[in-house]
Design an enzyme around this catalytic site. Structure first.
Site, PDB file in Angstrom:
ATOM      1  N   GLU A 134       6.949   2.932  22.629  1.00 65.64           N
ATOM      2  CA  GLU A 134       6.777   3.264  21.215  1.00 65.64           C
ATOM      3  C   GLU A 134       8.123   3.586  20.566  1.00 65.64           C
ATOM      4  OE1 GLU A 134       5.717   6.753  23.916  1.00 65.64           O
ATOM      5  OE2 GLU A 134       5.175   4.636  23.764  1.00 65.64           O
ATOM      6  N   ASP A 164      -1.461   4.462  30.375  1.00 70.94           N
ATOM      7  CA  ASP A 164      -0.264   4.157  29.593  1.00 70.94           C
ATOM      8  C   ASP A 164       0.993   4.411  30.419  1.00 70.94           C
ATOM      9  OD1 ASP A 164       1.278   3.448  27.436  1.00 70.94           O
ATOM     10  OD2 ASP A 164       1.082   5.352  26.387  1.00 70.94           O
ATOM     11  N   ASN A 165       2.100   3.793  29.992  1.00 71.37           N
ATOM     12  CA  ASN A 165       3.437   4.031  30.561  1.00 71.37           C
ATOM     13  C   ASN A 165       3.531   3.688  32.052  1.00 71.37           C
ATOM     14  OD1 ASN A 165       3.190   6.913  28.575  1.00 71.37           O
ATOM     15  ND2 ASN A 165       4.556   5.223  28.069  1.00 71.37           N
ATOM     16  N   LYS A 219       2.422  11.169  34.684  1.00 68.10           N
ATOM     17  CA  LYS A 219       2.211   9.927  35.452  1.00 68.10           C
ATOM     18  C   LYS A 219       1.960  10.214  36.922  1.00 68.10           C
ATOM     19  CE  LYS A 219       3.299   8.961  31.435  1.00 68.10           C
ATOM     20  NZ  LYS A 219       2.200   9.136  30.464  1.00 68.10           N
ATOM     21  N   ASP A 260      -3.047   9.323  29.757  1.00 69.20           N
ATOM     22  CA  ASP A 260      -1.744   9.381  29.101  1.00 69.20           C
ATOM     23  C   ASP A 260      -1.141  10.763  29.281  1.00 69.20           C
ATOM     24  OD1 ASP A 260       0.424   8.468  27.723  1.00 69.20           O
ATOM     25  OD2 ASP A 260      -0.453   8.686  25.737  1.00 69.20           O
TER      26      ASP A 260
END
Length: 259
Positions: free
Chosen positions: A241, A211-212, A186, A183
């Site tokens: 979120e 994530d993401n 990226k 996380d």
């Protein structure tokens, strides 16, 4: 000079864009413009403002209350990047199913993911979490300890992930990670996954969560995971979120071993 008639012709187009992308514009306002303005006025970084709020309102020793308090700040006061409750439930479920004893987190930030992961560890489990920014690490340290986790359960390592990963075995005693949560930046997902492979840090059958992967996205990482032959890969669809209308997701990779 543009005539009024031509300008008016663009009004429906602009209104359509504003309606269609209003959630992204709101995210831009809260995550960038509002944070910048508050920092200029207060001189206090947003991570420290969130930390002060959580320290003042969360119940010490109660990880779930610490997470809920952080969520309340992010959704009502000022947006900070975190896993959030929607994707957090995915992470919690996979932790229960895998029951890993050695967990590695890349990207501690304010410690939200660390608290989420630590509360799901089986007895005797240990979390190694890596954060490159010393200021963010200082905030995370306070929230992790507030939640009730000591150094024997959560080890916070400060430094760039590309420098920390090669020394995890010798300096920190992490022989094989059974569960990895990414996380951080990226653009670093693929590089760090390959580093974990190169240094033989993934146990056979290890779970790697990222994530993401939909917003802001990690296309090269996903392409590699799906085509290299070393992983079974699936994406759990969710939302960003505090912004339910913005689609996001968590990639789940299961390591089959080197090929």
């Amino acid at each position: 000079m543009v005539s009024p008639a031509i300008a008016l012709a663009f009004v429906p187009f602009l209104v359509t864009l504003l309606i269609r992308y209003r959630h992204y514009l709101l995210l831009l306002y809260r995550a960038v413009l509002l944070r910048w303005l508050r920092q200029r006025l207060s001189g206090v970084p947003p991570e420290q403002r969130a930390c002060q709020y959580v320290l003042a309102h969360a119940v010490p020793g109660d990880p779930r209350h610490v997470l809920r308090t952080f969520d309340r700040w992010c959704c009502r006061r000022e947006h900070l990047s975190s896993v959030g409750p929607c994707k957090g439930r995915i992470v919690e479920r996979l932790l229960r199913e895998r029951a890993p004893r050695a967990v590695l987190e890349l990207g501690t930030y304010c410690g939200y993911g660390s608290v989420l992961l630590a509360q799901g560890l089986p007895p005797g489990g240990r979390l190694y979490t890596v954060e490159m920014d010393p200021g963010h690490a200082a905030v995370a340290e306070k929230l992790i300890r507030l939640a009730g986790f000591d150094e024997n359960t959560v080890e916070l390592i400060v430094g760039p992930s590309e420098e920390v990963i090669p020394r995890l075995k010798e300096q920190h005693g992490l022989l094989k990670a059974e569960f990895v949560f990414m996380d951080h930046w990226k653009r670093c997902y693929l590089r760090d996954l390959r580093l974990l492979e190169a240094h033989d840090l993934l146990a056979e059958g290890a779970t790697v969560l990222a994530d993401n992967v939909i917003f802001p996205g990690a296309p090269r990482f996903l392409q590699y995971a799906k085509t290299c032959g070393k992983y079974r890969c699936k994406v759990h669809r969710a939302s960003l979120e505090c912004f339910r209308a913005i689609p996001d997701g968590v990639a789940e990779l299961t390591y089959a071993g080197p090929r």
